[in-house]
Motif scaffolding. Structure first.
Motif, mmCIF file in Angstrom:
data_model
loop_
_atom_site.group_PDB
_atom_site.id
_atom_site.type_symbol
_atom_site.label_atom_id
_atom_site.label_comp_id
_atom_site.label_asym_id
_atom_site.label_seq_id
_atom_site.Cartn_x
_atom_site.Cartn_y
_atom_site.Cartn_z
ATOM 1 N N TRP A 249 8.091 -31.051 34.266
ATOM 2 C CA TRP A 249 8.910 -32.201 33.862
ATOM 3 C C TRP A 249 9.830 -31.850 32.705
ATOM 4 O O TRP A 249 10.965 -32.321 32.632
ATOM 5 C CB TRP A 249 8.035 -33.411 33.521
ATOM 6 C CG TRP A 249 7.116 -33.175 32.353
ATOM 7 C CD1 TRP A 249 5.860 -32.665 32.381
ATOM 8 C CD2 TRP A 249 7.425 -33.410 30.972
ATOM 9 N NE1 TRP A 249 5.360 -32.570 31.112
ATOM 10 C CE2 TRP A 249 6.286 -33.026 30.226
ATOM 11 C CE3 TRP A 249 8.530 -33.922 30.300
ATOM 12 C CZ2 TRP A 249 6.244 -33.133 28.838
ATOM 13 C CZ3 TRP A 249 8.480 -34.019 28.918
ATOM 14 C CH2 TRP A 249 7.351 -33.635 28.205
ATOM 15 N N LEU A 250 9.374 -31.011 31.781
ATOM 16 C CA LEU A 250 10.202 -30.614 30.648
ATOM 17 C C LEU A 250 11.334 -29.680 31.097
ATOM 18 O O LEU A 250 12.464 -29.794 30.628
ATOM 19 C CB LEU A 250 9.339 -29.944 29.584
ATOM 20 C CG LEU A 250 9.998 -29.659 28.251
ATOM 21 C CD1 LEU A 250 10.570 -30.936 27.643
ATOM 22 C CD2 LEU A 250 9.015 -29.028 27.300
ATOM 23 N N ALA A 251 11.032 -28.790 32.043
ATOM 24 C CA ALA A 251 12.059 -27.890 32.573
ATOM 25 C C ALA A 251 13.147 -28.686 33.295
ATOM 26 O O ALA A 251 14.341 -28.411 33.119
ATOM 27 C CB ALA A 251 11.427 -26.874 33.505
ATOM 28 N N LYS B 96 28.845 -15.935 39.337
ATOM 29 C CA LYS B 96 28.045 -15.376 38.243
ATOM 30 C C LYS B 96 27.405 -16.481 37.417
ATOM 31 O O LYS B 96 26.235 -16.396 37.035
ATOM 32 C CB LYS B 96 28.909 -14.498 37.347
ATOM 33 C CG LYS B 96 29.341 -13.207 37.994
ATOM 34 C CD LYS B 96 30.236 -12.418 37.074
ATOM 35 C CE LYS B 96 30.789 -11.186 37.767
ATOM 36 N NZ LYS B 96 31.725 -10.452 36.916
ATOM 37 N N VAL B 97 28.153 -17.536 37.152
ATOM 38 C CA VAL B 97 27.616 -18.675 36.397
ATOM 39 C C VAL B 97 26.489 -19.343 37.183
ATOM 40 O O VAL B 97 25.443 -19.687 36.626
ATOM 41 C CB VAL B 97 28.737 -19.679 36.056
ATOM 42 C CG1 VAL B 97 28.159 -20.960 35.494
ATOM 43 C CG2 VAL B 97 29.722 -19.069 35.083
ATOM 44 N N ALA B 98 26.685 -19.513 38.479
ATOM 45 C CA ALA B 98 25.655 -20.130 39.321
ATOM 46 C C ALA B 98 24.391 -19.273 39.347
ATOM 47 O O ALA B 98 23.271 -19.790 39.232
ATOM 48 C CB ALA B 98 26.189 -20.337 40.729
ATOM 49 N N ALA B 99 24.559 -17.967 39.488
ATOM 50 C CA ALA B 99 23.398 -17.070 39.504
ATOM 51 C C ALA B 99 22.671 -17.116 38.161
ATOM 52 O O ALA B 99 21.433 -17.117 38.117
ATOM 53 C CB ALA B 99 23.843 -15.652 39.827
ATOM 54 N N GLY B 100 23.422 -17.155 37.078
ATOM 55 C CA GLY B 100 22.803 -17.258 35.762
ATOM 56 C C GLY B 100 22.047 -18.565 35.587
ATOM 57 O O GLY B 100 20.963 -18.593 35.010
ATOM 58 N N GLY B 101 22.620 -19.647 36.097
ATOM 59 C CA GLY B 101 21.952 -20.940 36.024
ATOM 60 C C GLY B 101 20.647 -20.966 36.792
ATOM 61 O O GLY B 101 19.639 -21.518 36.331
ATOM 62 N N VAL B 102 20.652 -20.355 37.966
ATOM 63 C CA VAL B 102 19.425 -20.287 38.765
ATOM 64 C C VAL B 102 18.373 -19.449 38.042
ATOM 65 O O VAL B 102 17.188 -19.813 37.999
ATOM 66 C CB VAL B 102 19.727 -19.706 40.168
ATOM 67 C CG1 VAL B 102 18.448 -19.381 40.918
ATOM 68 C CG2 VAL B 102 20.568 -20.690 40.960
ATOM 69 N N ALA B 103 18.794 -18.342 37.445
ATOM 70 C CA ALA B 103 17.853 -17.479 36.729
ATOM 71 C C ALA B 103 17.249 -18.205 35.524
ATOM 72 O O ALA B 103 16.034 -18.139 35.296
ATOM 73 C CB ALA B 103 18.562 -16.204 36.276
ATOM 74 N N VAL B 104 18.082 -18.905 34.768
ATOM 75 C CA VAL B 104 17.580 -19.653 33.608
ATOM 76 C C VAL B 104 16.651 -20.771 34.064
ATOM 77 O O VAL B 104 15.600 -21.012 33.459
ATOM 78 C CB VAL B 104 18.747 -20.201 32.764
ATOM 79 C CG1 VAL B 104 18.260 -21.188 31.722
ATOM 80 C CG2 VAL B 104 19.490 -19.058 32.106
ATOM 81 N N GLY B 105 17.005 -21.452 35.145
ATOM 82 C CA GLY B 105 16.145 -22.510 35.667
ATOM 83 C C GLY B 105 14.784 -21.988 36.102
ATOM 84 O O GLY B 105 13.749 -22.597 35.820
ATOM 85 N N ALA B 106 14.774 -20.844 36.780
ATOM 86 C CA ALA B 106 13.499 -20.250 37.206
ATOM 87 C C ALA B 106 12.662 -19.846 35.995
ATOM 88 O O ALA B 106 11.440 -20.045 35.976
ATOM 89 C CB ALA B 106 13.763 -19.051 38.099
#
Length: 60
Positions: free
Chosen positions: A25-27, A6-16
């Motif tokens: 570059w800021l992202a 769940k944490v990994a999926a959330g991280g991917v969603a926030v990154g996208a």
């Protein structure tokens, strides 16, 4: 789904989302800077424990 998944999926969603909203570059700076900043906020005993647990999970 496990807690880590769940944490990994959330991280991917926030990154996208960051890639859509901010310049590339800021992202990337935010995605790298937040975990590094969190690690640096740990005191030395917590860092040592984190390294020990990470090595143990890698099977060393």
């Amino acid at each position: 789904m496990s807690g880590r998944a769940k944490v990994a999926a959330g991280g991917v969603a926030v990154g996208a989302l960051l890639l859509l909203v901010l310049p590339f570059w800021l992202a990337v700076l935010v995605m790298v800077g937040v975990p590094v900043g969190a690690y640096l906020l740990l005191d030395p005993a917590q860092r040592k424990r984190l390294r020990r647990v990470s090595r143990k999970e890698l099977g060393r």
